[in-house]
Design an enzyme around this catalytic site. Structure first.
Site: not given
Length: 551
Positions: A57, A59, A108, A218, A388, A429, A530
């Protein structure tokens, strides 16, 4: 839950076409039976070697189509999400890629896969094709079960079978290696959420503080629910159960598989936890961490082990074409290289010294900034990325931790040392900007012992490099007026100016610097910056200490 898709019925075919369009023009192809029969195969396949076919399947991406390529799968057959491909689809794949050397099907251990691949194999044999099948049943979640599930350990078989097929082994040899390896694999999964199928209603069966241990791929419930706990405890439980199924005196390969939604940061924590435990003594090769056999967006991971011998190690470490396969690496320690020494202090070699007023001031400032951590994070969560407070608190904690090493009797040297500490520990920064601020202030202070002038010099350099000015909705809106007021000699006036500056940022509808510059006016309205709040708080503490000293 929200998903990116157009129409639910087209999700799988569109995803497979996306894979083909991004894999290069000559590597992968699909049969013209699309979309009813979805078979992805090697574009360069010449039928001169044993074909390796797997699937199941959708997914579980990148499984299975992501592992089609030289050295691994020859073809992958896809069903719809979590649904086995049909007998006709598997048979079509067999017909498309099986030459005189035959084909091996890797399946599987789920009923639908076993039956559909099995019947296709029988039909193919009736048509004259030489076909063998290996079933992988590596899940150890449910004790004493007659039919364990096949989960992420199946990838070991893709790799081993693909290796032997690629070097020209016959079908009997390829099948023998794959079958033998399949008996020496164990896997166990863990998740903090159920997965969500696009286009279907979703209800998470787990509570806020629950996880599931021993689940399949699944979305089915795990073997047991467990309380949310540190990853070290989760890993300890999983590795204990895995270790009980293997001979820990032998070397193994370990696959660390992301079930779909665990962030890379957390997968790194999981990998470190596993490989730092006593369990790691039986691990020689490591594959991952990576999403390799997923369950859509399941927030979980699985661990798979395969016992190694010389032939399996060669197979697992051989290079392959599919990018989804993460190359195996040998288990190793962390290499540490000595960092270069920091540059010379502009004031010469600073020697630790004590000064009670300076110590009280720095301690009070740092403790206050640490106390603001949650408040500043909440504010930054509304106008930035929410860190911050943590960034400022980290810098403050680092200064506090090294206060006994500061040259407190020498203001210029103290400013320089604080700048060094922040440049190393604070990050972001704001850490760089404050390091520039203190470093430049230290240089000015060394020339002239005027703290207000020195701090203004620091502000000048900080705004030069940072690019922000008054009105740009940053810490500068509090810092600049405060330092201007400080030139009069009044710390109280400086604190008042800083508070007014921070308050003014509430009315600023557009930020011109920092992450708040990406935020719309509606989200900024009424929220103070802030960084400016932190500056105002620091000046208020300084003013209170100054007032106490004068009393």
């Amino acid at each position: 839950m929200k998903h990116f898709f157009n129409r639910r019925k087209d999700i799988v075919t569109e995803a497979l076409d996306g894979l083909l369009l991004t894999s290069g023009p000559d590597r992968l192809a699909r049969l013209d039976t699309f979309p009813e029969i979805k078979v992805i195969l090697r574009a360069d396949w010449g039928h001169s070697k044993v074909a390796i076919i797997s699937g199941g399947g959708a997914g579980h991406e990148p499984s299975h189509a992501g592992f089609v390529g030289k050295g691994m799968l020859t073809a992958a057959v896809s069903g719809e999400i979590f649904a086995s491909p049909s007998v006709d689809a598997v048979l079509t794949a067999i017909r498309a890629v099986t030459g005189p050397r035959g084909a091996l099907l890797i399946v599987k251990n789920y009923t639908g896969d076993r039956l559909n691949f099995g019947l296709a194999a029988e039909k193919a044999r009736a048509e004259g094709f030489d076909v063998e099948m290996v079933i992988v049943a590596d899940d150890i979640a449910i004790p004493h079960i007659n039919q364990p599930r096949g989960v992420a350990g199946t990838l070991f078989i893709h790799k081993i079978a693909g290796y032997y097929a690629e070097i020209g082994s016959d079908l009997k040899t390829v099948a023998a290696h794959a079958t033998s390896a399949a008996t020496d694999i164990v896997s166990l999964g863990m998740s903090l959420s159920t997965c969500s199928v696009p286009g279907q209603s979703h209800e998470d069966r787990l509570g806020a503080n629950e996880g599931e241990l021993g689940l399949g791929i699944h979305g089915e419930p795990g073997a047991e629910r467990i309380a949310l706990q540190p990853v070290a405890d989760i890993v300890a439980t999983m590795t204990e159960r895995l270790a009980a199924k293997v001979d820990d005196s032998r070397s193994h390969a370990l696959l660390i598989n992301n079930l779909g939604a665990v962030p890379p940061l957390e997968m790194g924590v999981i990998a470190n936890t596993v490989l730092s435990s006593s369990f790691a003594r039986c691990v020689k090769l490591i594959i991952g961490p990576a999403p390799m056999m997923t369950a859509l967006n399941m927030n979980g991971f699985s661990l798979s082990l395969i016992r190694l011998d010389g032939t399996r190690e060669a197979a697992l470490t051989a290079p392959v074409e599919p990018h989804a396969w993460v190359p195996a690496v040998e288990h190793h320690g962390i290499k540490v290289i000595a960092a270069p020494q920091t540059g010379a202090n502009p004031n010469g070699t600073a020697v630790a010294s004590d000064d009670d007023p300076s110590r009280r001031l720095i301690t009070a400032l740092c403790e206050h900034l640490i106390s603001l951590e949650s408040q500043l994070n909440r504010l930054d969560g509304r106008v930035g990325d929410g860190d911050t407070g943590s960034t400022v608190a980290t810098g403050a904690r680092s200064v506090l931790a090294r206060i006994d090493t500061l040259p407190l009797k020498e203001p210029a040297a103290t400013l320089a040392t604080v700048g060094d500490i922040l440049s190393i520990s604070m990050g972001g920064s704001s850490g760089v900007l404050l390091s520039i601020f203190f470093t430049a202030a230290a240089k000015a202070m060394a020339v002239k012992a005027d703290i207000a002038a020195a701090l203004l010099a620091g502000l000048d350099r900080m705004t030069f490099y940072g690019g922000a000015g008054i009105g740009d909705r940053t810490m500068v809106d509090a810092l600049a007026p405060a330092l201007a007021a400080l030139t009069s000699g009044s710390v109280a006036a400086a604190a008042k100016a800083a508070v007014a500056g921070a308050e003014s940022t509430k009315a600023m509808k557009k930020a011109k610097a920092g992450r708040a510059s990406y935020v719309g006016e509606k989200d900024l309205e009424g929220v103070p910056d802030p960084g400016a709040v932190a500056v105002a708080g620091a000046f208020e503490v300084a003013a209170a200490i100054a007032a106490t000293a004068m009393a």
